[in-house]
Write a protein that holds these residues in place. Structure first.
Motif: not given
Lengths: 173, 108
Positions: A67, A70-71, A73-74, A76
């Motif tokens: 989880y 995901f953030f 790598e984006s 965040w």
């Protein structure tokens, strides 16, 4: 100049967008979010260089590396990362973490399910405490302490539940 | 999930449509986001919270499946049901495009 500042949140379950705007404004004034205190209702900020960052939040029940990846790598980066509450910050041009109403609705439905369960359990405990109030208050401090804990636990579960239901109702309109 | 949900009605949101398209090849979350941004030239971008929730829901519905899974990365691939749903929605969208193309030509 104060090293730390504290701000009360308006309730992540009710108006998370309002809280995120407040975190952004504090960052621009040179106070950067450091932690959540006061059972998750109070933000603690540390004095730092002013920064231009945007914030977002999520309420993933069980936080996993997958989880967080995901953030991250984006773009965040996690500031607060516990099971149930996560706050991330990013540069202003970063794609919003929530880009689809359907996924927000799914997330809210999960929260409602989880907090309904918590509210039921804490409500049940509170009910039993009320039934036992006469013998408990025989020892005054024991009575006060157990009632305080029982009511606090119920409020901590019940109010977020109301918030999630309110937001889901607002989204369906 | 309400009765108007994309999962119940089969009318996929743009996010679900592109996620399923990207999973015609096995990919993990960030690669899916990159694929969609590149293919749509940035017109459709999916945020991490939306991506994570949508992948979880698609997996639960059996439209996609985990093919590789470790602590930090899960790789997904479309299932036969997912392909069927994707193709149904492709046909639905193709009808819209056909109607719009015809009418716009008349107007022009």
């Amino acid at each position: 100049m104060m090293k730390y500042k504290y701000r009360m949140g308006s309730g992540l379950a009710f108006t998370p967008e309002k809280d995120m705007k407040m975190l952004e404004a504090m960052g621009k004034r040179g106070y950067v979010l450091e932690k959540l205190t006061g059972m998750g209702f109070i933000y603690r900020f540390k004095k730092s260089d002013p920064e231009d960052k945007i914030y977002t939040w999520s309420a993933e029940k069980t936080l996993t590396q997958d989880y967080l990846a995901f953030f991250m790598e984006s773009g965040w980066h996690p500031v607060i990362a516990f099971d149930g509450v996560q706050i991330f910050k990013a540069n202003p041009e970063t794609v919003n973490a929530h880009t689809d109403c359907t996924s927000i609705t799914i997330s809210l439905e999960e929260q409602i399910k989880i907090y309904s369960k918590y509210t039921m359990y804490t409500g049940l405990v509170l009910f039993v405490l009320l039934l036992l109030s006469t013998p408990l208050f025989y020892f005054r401090w024991l009575g006060l302490l157990t009632m305080f804990l029982g009511i606090s636990a119920f409020i901590v579960c019940f109010f977020p539940l109301l918030g999630f239901i309110y937001r889901k109702w607002k989204m369906s309109k | 999930m309400g009765k108007n949900s994309a999962y119940a009605s089969g009318e996929l949101t743009d996010s679900i449509f592109f996620i399923l398209l990207s999973l015609l090849q096995p990919r993990h979350g960030y690669k899916i986001m990159q694929f969609i941004t590149e293919e749509t030239k940035g017109n459709i971008q999916i945020g991490p919270a939306t991506m994570y929730t949508t992948l979880g829901k698609l997996n639960k519905e059996g439209w996609i499946e985990e093919v590789i899974s470790d602590d930090t990365k899960k790789v997904y691939f479309i299932t036969a049901i997912g392909r069927e749903k994707l193709f149904e929605d492709y046909r639905r969208r193709a009808v819209f495009v056909e109607i719009a193309s015809r009418l716009l030509e008349v107007v022009e």
